[in-house]
Design a protein around this motif. Structure first.
Motif, PDB file in Angstrom:
ATOM      1  N   UNK A 175      -1.805   8.322  -6.703  1.00 24.79           N
ATOM      2  CA  UNK A 175      -1.226   9.664  -7.279  1.00 24.79           C
ATOM      3  C   UNK A 175      -1.760   9.633  -8.581  1.00 24.79           C
ATOM      4  N   UNK A 176      -1.945  10.617  -9.259  1.00 25.57           N
ATOM      5  CA  UNK A 176      -2.560  10.960 -10.432  1.00 25.57           C
ATOM      6  C   UNK A 176      -1.691  12.047 -11.427  1.00 25.57           C
ATOM      7  N   UNK A 177      -1.253  11.592 -12.420  1.00 24.37           N
ATOM      8  CA  UNK A 177      -0.231  12.466 -12.942  1.00 24.37           C
ATOM      9  C   UNK A 177      -0.559  12.537 -14.733  1.00 24.37           C
ATOM     10  N   UNK A 178      -1.286  11.661 -15.116  1.00 17.79           N
ATOM     11  CA  UNK A 178      -1.795  11.887 -16.502  1.00 17.79           C
ATOM     12  C   UNK A 178      -3.099  12.698 -17.017  1.00 17.79           C
ATOM     13  N   UNK A 179      -2.885  13.012 -18.194  1.00 13.21           N
ATOM     14  CA  UNK A 179      -4.143  13.777 -18.538  1.00 13.21           C
ATOM     15  C   UNK A 179      -5.476  13.234 -18.323  1.00 13.21           C
ATOM     16  N   UNK A 180      -5.460  11.850 -18.806  1.00 15.11           N
ATOM     17  CA  UNK A 180      -6.759  11.461 -18.928  1.00 15.11           C
ATOM     18  C   UNK A 180      -7.310  10.946 -17.173  1.00 15.11           C
ATOM     19  N   UNK A 181      -6.164  10.663 -16.435  1.00 17.24           N
ATOM     20  CA  UNK A 181      -6.467  10.425 -14.821  1.00 17.24           C
ATOM     21  C   UNK A 181      -6.882  11.539 -14.275  1.00 17.24           C
ATOM     22  N   UNK A 182      -6.107  12.947 -14.439  1.00 12.00           N
ATOM     23  CA  UNK A 182      -6.407  14.119 -13.797  1.00 12.00           C
ATOM     24  C   UNK A 182      -7.930  14.553 -14.381  1.00 12.00           C
ATOM     25  N   UNK A 183      -8.174  14.428 -15.699  1.00 13.28           N
ATOM     26  CA  UNK A 183      -9.632  14.846 -16.098  1.00 13.28           C
ATOM     27  C   UNK A 183     -10.536  13.705 -15.507  1.00 13.28           C
ATOM     28  N   UNK A 184     -10.236  12.429 -15.193  1.00 13.97           N
ATOM     29  CA  UNK A 184     -11.279  11.607 -14.478  1.00 13.97           C
ATOM     30  C   UNK A 184     -11.533  11.996 -13.065  1.00 13.97           C
ATOM     31  N   UNK A 185     -10.579  12.335 -12.548  1.00 16.93           N
ATOM     32  CA  UNK A 185     -10.850  12.970 -11.109  1.00 16.93           C
ATOM     33  C   UNK A 185     -11.695  14.155 -10.898  1.00 16.93           C
ATOM     34  N   UNK A 186     -11.431  15.186 -11.960  1.00 15.30           N
ATOM     35  CA  UNK A 186     -12.091  16.362 -11.925  1.00 15.30           C
ATOM     36  C   UNK A 186     -13.501  16.022 -12.434  1.00 15.30           C
ATOM     37  N   UNK A 187     -13.688  15.397 -13.469  1.00 13.03           N
ATOM     38  CA  UNK A 187     -15.119  15.014 -13.651  1.00 13.03           C
ATOM     39  C   UNK A 187     -15.890  14.089 -12.477  1.00 13.03           C
ATOM     40  N   UNK A 188     -15.261  13.223 -11.925  1.00 12.24           N
ATOM     41  CA  UNK A 188     -16.216  12.524 -10.687  1.00 12.24           C
ATOM     42  C   UNK A 188     -16.237  13.528  -9.697  1.00 12.24           C
ATOM     43  N   UNK A 189     -15.086  14.449  -9.335  1.00 13.26           N
ATOM     44  CA  UNK A 189     -15.426  15.205  -8.050  1.00 13.26           C
ATOM     45  C   UNK A 189     -16.781  16.131  -8.482  1.00 13.26           C
ATOM     46  N   UNK A 190     -16.772  16.971  -9.599  1.00  9.74           N
ATOM     47  CA  UNK A 190     -17.998  17.476 -10.141  1.00  9.74           C
ATOM     48  C   UNK A 190     -19.318  16.832 -10.243  1.00  9.74           C
ATOM     49  N   UNK A 191     -19.055  15.457 -10.212  1.00  6.70           N
ATOM     50  CA  UNK A 191     -20.551  14.718 -10.615  1.00  6.70           C
ATOM     51  C   UNK A 191     -21.082  14.054  -9.217  1.00  6.70           C
ATOM     52  N   UNK A 192     -20.471  12.772  -8.874  1.00  5.01           N
ATOM     53  CA  UNK A 192     -21.094  12.129  -7.603  1.00  5.01           C
ATOM     54  C   UNK A 192     -19.894  11.441  -6.745  1.00  5.01           C
ATOM     55  N   UNK A 193     -18.758  11.916  -7.123  1.00  2.00           N
ATOM     56  CA  UNK A 193     -17.281  11.661  -6.572  1.00  2.00           C
ATOM     57  C   UNK A 193     -17.085  10.154  -6.491  1.00  2.00           C
ATOM     58  N   UNK A 194     -18.007   9.242  -7.532  1.00  2.00           N
ATOM     59  CA  UNK A 194     -17.362   7.881  -7.775  1.00  2.00           C
ATOM     60  C   UNK A 194     -16.639   7.731  -8.948  1.00  2.00           C
ATOM     61  N   UNK A 195     -15.761   6.609  -8.809  1.00  2.00           N
ATOM     62  CA  UNK A 195     -14.734   6.468  -9.566  1.00  2.00           C
ATOM     63  C   UNK A 195     -14.443   5.039  -9.592  1.00  2.00           C
TER      64      UNK A 195
END
Length: 585
Positions: free
Chosen positions: A22-42
């Motif tokens: 469960x992701x609710x902070x700005x940093x975490x949401x931004x990380x999920x968005x960046x990973x989905x747009x890249x190679x989905x690895x995190x």
């Protein structure tokens, strides 16, 4: 190539598992968005603490690499993600761009020996130790039976870490171990330590319970002794209680406050004098009685005297003093604190707080200062409820109690440095206090009765305009500019020299210093807008002179050359100290 880092709290995950996050902070949401747009690895990486905003130092250098398989975006902008973990990795060269952390990684190889006979037996020992711990911790073991029978070793280790509430440091240490034998042995050691700690706590609890039973026995004996004393006319407790009741009946509290006090008094009378709650109620009643319900400073407002006090205690600031006098004139006409709350904004050292003291002197009222720097809990203003251990009233009511008046001047210092966290938003409480339509019935959580704050003159100070729009709407901002050289010279002549002389033990008549010499200090040894640094330099000058004259304040003329000689020595010493400190760092 760098991989994105997803900071998480209290969650350690081994590879080979599918994990909901469960992701609710700005940093975490931004990380999920960046990973989905890249190679989905995190990289799932645990945080060392709860500090915000998060920095690279707040992350551990070990995490779990995974692939995002599903993302569900919620209406409140939070995200539920499903991540399939693949590898344990070392993390280095952490960077932060656009609120997203990324880092280089180096995989940690884990020896796949989970199915060996030795590790299976060790797993059973961990499970047995966990059952023993459950008798103390009172957590359910039903889920653990399903985990040990149906899930792999990684899921078992993660489940044990979660159910025992292991610290993040210990969990990360287990995560980076390279064999399952090491991981299970570390878990067994941790659980054994927890069991021993719980045994000790259980022993202490039994001992305390025994002492409480003895205490109840003593309370019964005390009650009997009290009854005997009452029959003999020696009941001091009854005398104190009677005095408290009389004080409540004769107090100037409003009707609702007096009714509340009498109700709590009756509750206290029904309890044993040795009970803890009885003592808390007595403390509460004393707090109610100590409030200045109907006590006010009644000095008449004299505008000429107010102007004289402001001019005597403060040089320059003509427009600021005129605005203050306008405010006082309105108060004299209306008989109440009408108009906006004044807020003095300026650099440190320009005289904001001392100006507030002068206003209190001009009005003939008590003065109280409340520092708001670093305040993050609304209980600072509203107080704690009586159910909390160590509960007390808020800072506003405490200030009124200390000054024994319901119309003092209360300075809210450094109003721009308030914060907010999970304990609440203190600014919301402050907005109620500053609103003349609401503060007539201000209710402190501890006192639980309404108190009229409309007679209090609130003045705020701030170093910047970094405040919310709601707060700015409640106040009138008066900017205090920095002093010119001539104004600093005048302030030094009228105030700073005498203050520095008092601080260092000098006779001010023995200090001979020209205007040019003071201007030399201002131009060459100070860089601020206010006068604090100038006062420090003058005090340094006098201290250095005392040192040269064996502690005697002989009559001395401080020429420009002498000033350079004394202050340069001091500055060189400070510079040497700073260089030495930097070298040690």
């Amino acid at each position: 190539m760098k991989e994105f880092i997803l900071p998480i709290h209290n969650l350690i995950v081994h590879p080979g598992l599918v994990v909901p996050v469960y992701v609710d902070t700005k940093e975490s949401v931004a990380c999920i968005d960046a990973a989905v747009n890249h190679d989905k690895k995190v990289i799932l990486c645990s945080q060392r603490d709860w500090n915000y905003p998060l920095s690279a130092k707040g992350l551990f250098n070990v995490g779990t690499l995974g692939e995002i398989t599903e993302v569900l975006r919620m209406p409140d902008a939070t995200i539920h993600a499903i991540i399939k973990t693949t590898d344990i990795v070392n993390i280095y060269n952490i960077e932060k761009n656009n609120n997203v952390f990324s880092a280089d990684i180096l995989p940690i190889e884990i020896l796949d020996n989970a199915s060996t006979e030795q590790n299976i037996r060790l797993k059973e020992k961990v499970f047995d130790a966990l059952k023993v711990l459950s008798m103390y911790k009172k957590f359910k073991m039903d889920k653990m039976y399903g985990v040990i029978q149906n899930y792999p070793m990684a899921a078992f280790v993660d489940a044990v870490i979660q159910i025992t509430n292991m610290t993040a440091e210990n969990a990360v240490d287990i995560l980076q171990m390279r064999t399952w034998h090491e991981k299970l042995a570390a878990l067994l050691a941790q659980i054994t330590v927890l069991i021993e700690a719980e045994k000790i706590e259980s022993t202490i609890t039994r001992r305390v319970q025994t002492q409480m039973e003895n205490g109840q026995r003593q309370a019964i004996l005390q009650e009997k002794m009290r009854a005997i004393q009452k029959e003999m006319g020696e009941d001091t407790e009854e005398s104190d209680t009677g005095t408290l009741r009389k004080r409540i009946e004769q107090s100037s509290m409003p009707t609702d406050a007096k009714e509340k006090a009498m109700a709590e008094f009756k509750r206290m009378r029904s309890m044993s004098p040795m009970s803890q709650e009885g003592g808390l109620l007595k403390t509460y009643l004393e707090e109610l009685l100590s409030m200045p319900w109907n006590k006010a400073d009644s000095a008449p407002i004299d505008l000429q005297t107010a102007r004289q006090i402001l001019d005597t205690e403060h040089s320059g600031m003509t427009s600021v003093k005129e605005r203050i006098l306008e405010h006082i004139a309105v108060m004299k006409k209306t008989g109440k604190n009408s108009g906006a709350i004044l807020c003095f904004v300026g650099a440190p050292g320009v005289g904001k707080t001392s100006l507030c003291k002068s206003i209190a002197n001009a009005l003939g009222r008590k003065y109280q200062r409340i520092s708001l720097g670093g305040v993050t809990d609304e209980a600072h203003f509203r107080g704690h409820r009586k159910t909390y251990v160590g509960a007390q009233c808020g800072r506003i009511m405490d200030a009124l109690k200390r000054c024994k008046s319901n119309n003092p001047v209360i300075v809210l210092d450094e109003i721009d440095k308030m914060g907010r966290d999970w304990r609440g938003d203190p600014e919301s409480a402050l907005l109620e206090i500053l609103d003349p339509e609401q503060n007539k019935t201000f209710r402190d959580h501890y006192l639980e009765v309404d108190f009229d704050l409309s007679n209090v003159l609130f003045i705020a100070t701030s170093n910047s305009l970094n405040m919310s729009s709601a707060l700015k709407d409640r106040i009138e901002i008066i900017e205090i500019p920095g002093y010119s050289e001539n104004e600093k010279l005048q302030i030094a002549r009228e105030h700073l020299l005498k203050r520095a002389a008092d601080d260092t033990g000098w006779d001010v008549n023995n200090i001979i210093i020209s205007d040019d010499a003071i201007l030399h200090i201002i131009r060459n040894f100070t860089t601020e807008q206010g006068v604090r640094e100038l006062q420090r330099e003058i005090a340094t000058l006098l201290r250095r002179s005392l040192l040269q004259n064996d502690g005697m304040d002989v009559k001395t003329e401080f020429t420009i050359d002498k000033i350079d000689e004394l202050l340069s020595v001091h500055q060189n010493a400070n510079m040497a100290t700073k260089i030495g400190f930097s070298a040690r760092i």
